[in-house]
Design an enzyme around this catalytic site. Sequence first.
Site, PDB file in Angstrom:
ATOM      1  N   ASP A 375      -6.876  -6.267  15.160  1.00  0.00           N
ATOM      2  CA  ASP A 375      -5.993  -5.725  14.134  1.00  0.00           C
ATOM      3  C   ASP A 375      -6.839  -5.061  13.055  1.00  0.00           C
ATOM      4  OD1 ASP A 375      -3.642  -6.636  15.288  1.00  0.00           O
ATOM      5  OD2 ASP A 375      -3.804  -8.593  14.338  1.00  0.00           O
ATOM      6  N   LYS A 568      12.367  -0.266   3.390  1.00  0.00           N
ATOM      7  CA  LYS A 568      11.004   0.255   3.408  1.00  0.00           C
ATOM      8  C   LYS A 568      10.475   0.116   4.828  1.00  0.00           C
ATOM      9  CE  LYS A 568       8.222  -3.867   2.359  1.00  0.00           C
ATOM     10  NZ  LYS A 568       9.180  -4.937   2.130  1.00  0.00           N
ATOM     11  N   ARG A 609      -2.532   3.405   3.604  1.00  0.00           N
ATOM     12  CA  ARG A 609      -1.409   2.967   4.413  1.00  0.00           C
ATOM     13  C   ARG A 609      -0.150   3.527   3.755  1.00  0.00           C
ATOM     14  NH1 ARG A 609      -0.012  -3.301   6.104  1.00  0.00           N
ATOM     15  NH2 ARG A 609       1.381  -2.769   7.812  1.00  0.00           N
ATOM     16  N   ARG A 732       0.455   2.735  15.277  1.00  0.00           N
ATOM     17  CA  ARG A 732       1.864   2.388  15.479  1.00  0.00           C
ATOM     18  C   ARG A 732       2.007   1.506  16.714  1.00  0.00           C
ATOM     19  NH1 ARG A 732       2.749   3.317  10.579  1.00  0.00           N
ATOM     20  NH2 ARG A 732       3.796   5.235   9.913  1.00  0.00           N
TER      21      ARG A 732
END
Length: 1114
Positions: A375, A568, A609, A732
């Site tokens: 990650d 969001k 981000r 993604r």
Amino acid sequence: MATQETSQNEPTHHALPPHARTWQEVAQELKINLEIGLNAQEVTKRKLEYGENELKGDEGVPIWKVFIKQVSNAMILVLILAMILSYSVKDWIEGGVITAVIILNVTIGFFQEFKAEKTMEALRNLSTPSANVLRDGIESKIPSKEIVPGDIIILVIGDVVPADLRLFEAMNFECEEMQLTGESEPVCKDANAVLEENIGVGDRINIAYATTKVTKGRCKGFVVATGMNTEIGRIALSVGGKVGRPANRTMNPKKGGWHAPITGGGRRTWDFFGKFLGLTEGTPLQRKLAKLAYVLLFCAILLAVIVFAVNKFNVTHEVTIYAISLGIAIIPESLIAVLTITMAVGMKRMVRRKVIVRKLDALEALGGVTNICSDKTGTLTQGRMITKKAWIPGVGIYSVEKTGDPFDPSSGAIHLGAVSTEEPDADEVYERKQQERDQARSALALKFDEPIGRKKLAGEKETNSDDEKEVRDGERPEMTPELEKMLLTAALCNIAKVRFDTEKGRWIGNGDPTEIALAVFAQRFDFERSKLTEVGWKPVSEYPFDSAIKRMAVVYRKPSGEDLILAKGAVERILERCVSYGPQGETITEDHNNEIFRQMSLLADQGFRVLALAQRYFPGKLSEAEWKNIAREEVEHEYTFLGLVGIYDPPRLETKDAIKACTIAGIQVHMLTGDHPSTARAIARDVGIIPRDSRALPADVVASMVKTGVEFDAMSDEEIDKLPTLPFVIARCAPDTKTKMIMALRRRNRFSAMTGDGVNDAPSLSEADVGIAMGMNGSDVAKSASAIVLTDDNFASIVNAVEEGRRMFDNIQKFILHLLVSNVGEVILLIIGLAFQDENKLSVFPLAPLEILWINMITSSFPAFGLGLEDATMDIMRRDPHDNKKGVFTAQILVDVLVYGTIMGACSLCTFIIVVYGVGNGNLGKNCNASYSLECDTVFRARGAVFAQLTWLILISSWEFKSIRRSIFRLDPYQTEHRLPFFRDIYANKFLFWSVIIGALSVFPVIYIPGLNTNVFKHKGITWEWGLSVGAVPVFILGVETWKFIKRKYGLFNAGISDRVKKDASISLRQGFFTMARTMTRTSTSGMSRATTMDTRPPGLSVPQQPSAADENV
């Protein structure tokens, strides 16, 4: 007894149980402050009163199992057989000594292994479920067993409920309670419900029960029962720890057919003996060594038969003793104990390096990892996020400057800048020029760009322009309706909490780092969720963030009574649900979409981000109960797009070095992130996962390096296998994408490690060769599916774990080599010794059974332990990963065992021949295997010389095996501090050093003590024979060093590549952090093992030749 024990550990109960009262009443009874939770003093008091929160009945490691394991060891079985044979021929001294050795070995092995098992159990317990608890106003994660009644627990999706909780706040909260009720359907909870006293467990919707899993939403609750007082504790008490049999073990013909008694009985028998003998339990290496032990047991029996055959099956006392000698010689008695202790020490070392091993298999597998899929957020980056930019259509760009504390909303300055009308590719031109300047600054391409998040956007004006107003520290731009909508969404579509701790004098944040960054940004303008709820904003429903759709939405009821939906998420996922745009709410058009994506690219290309914010009013009015039945698909549409926020999460300082270490070690790092492709690409370049300048690479390689999860998921397996390399970055990324990546790596014969923290990561963590969960921010579901847990969520800790795995693998090979070489040497000596026959035509052994036992148990064992404690070698992270399919028994190890064992056996055999036939008259006496006589004097002296020599050779071999390829006189060829580093190197491992020294000195009392020497060990004190024993040592060293030199010079067992080191060797750093070329090892030219990797594709697919990393000018 159970009733009394329960009553003294339970909280004082009201007449009604917690589910039959309001949460306010229960909280008041438990004396809980819901704002700050329990303080430290109260926690200590309650822990003493109620004990730890754990179920009883799990006694840990049963003592009897450890004892049975020692007795059922193949090594011990050989000794037991030898003992029986000794007593059968009435050799009471030898039988008694072997009996004592068995008792001593079982006792020492029992305590060593029991201690090791307890150590490993304690270390594994470090990764037991944890809980987010609110104490002293601070939310922190603690082990579940430390929870006490009255603690306030915060639960989100993926958590395991740590104790029985009375809920007081729940938002779309559901739990899976199958283990309590048998129903697989999750149960929706309601904190405000008050239920009947006698209602069933499955209907208590205001209670969350221990060990159940959160499948949806979030909640807060306070603990009302812990340990055995929980509902699951009561069930455990009634069940009594019964364990069912594995499948297909029934012996009932009605259930399994007419053959069930045969097949079921056979499987049950195999289960028993397989478990008893260690063939079906333990790690792959433990099972492999157990099989080796029984193969050696078979060989021992076979050798005994050979002894009997050579002596024409005239099984006399002497022949039996010779058979015993050979049987003992072939078995490495201490092998299993050394392995267990080495693993326990390895787990301890892992903990010191921020890694907890949950499954022992991972210890063996880590050293063979070829690819790490990681990650980004919190692992490669710091996870301390700051909202640096906010773009609002028609208003401009808000920029946060001069702030260092991510939790402090009062620090820093905010200025509003106008949006530029420059061409969208202006930033690309700037980026390319900046890279060219970097290349010019450093021919080695080791300079990284300045943190891109600190540059101005291509769409911004200079700070001192007329279109921009700079605000001093602490001041804020004026409020606009558009800004107010964005801040309202940032504050309310958020479950994080930021507050000032008056006792500590600093700001603290609780929650997800992304949400904390948004909450801090909103609080800079005095928009705080708690303040908004105080003035009438009421949460009605929540649709939590889902990694599959990458959105979150909440429904709030305004003071005026209208329901407002705020959302969001990922830009493209929010935008696909929007129908209007900007302050005027105009219908969104293609031009609007282009502008949004242009601004997103400007932010993402700088490593931010990027999230989009949106909202809409819900037509009509629903009750809270009705909202719970509304699916998110009915809510998340017809949004009005509000703007974008850019959140900066700087890479960890140690990440670049860790990825560089992976590159040198032949490990490819892949970044699988949920961020936008541009953001992912920028961070990947910054830390060295992909090159800054890819112009020297083929177009198909460049196209493969970065892909989105949608692109990768849409590809078939055949298309993926045809890629020149698997993606280094997948943006993604969805949870299923991770599993697909693992399967793609596996088809290329790669060995992967995968990180994860969410409940949706559990399948990929289970599927990976080594699943790695995050200890700080990972869910309990992810941890339970993983093999190891990082206590600091740091990528560098993964590299530490790989290094430790390689160290353990090397050390296991070293002590296996050490033990087996001595066994082979002894067997060669005794097999050829069958030719030495006395006047009765009976073979005279060159080494007595108890001499062999002494050498194997005392001489070999402690150096083997020492080899298990060896530090990592200088080149451990400069070479390619080892092949886990081959395991520790590689071709090199097997050949080394034969070569070194032959040298050792030949030296010992020559000494025996010289003493008996060279200086002596060749007289082997009579009955010299049983007792001493003047006629046997020469044979006993020869045995004494062989015993001393073999002992020293085995001890010296442990120093030689500190490195399997490097010379003992220069273990580290790169060091220049010492001209003769031999003494420094052998003293570095003090346990091994003193094991060798003390073992060498122990030879003298064993040889010279009267009675002990002739009656027990069947040898005698020696004089001139010491010259032979001492002289064999340099001969043995010369033989070992010659074989090592041949291996290095001709690249034996190293793909034919020489690993000799030239004097002018230098470490080239131009290989950088990025790797594309096929695997190669070039220590002869570069001075270090430079491994670069290109994933090996399935057979039949051609692999284009790629430039090496050294030629890429990365």
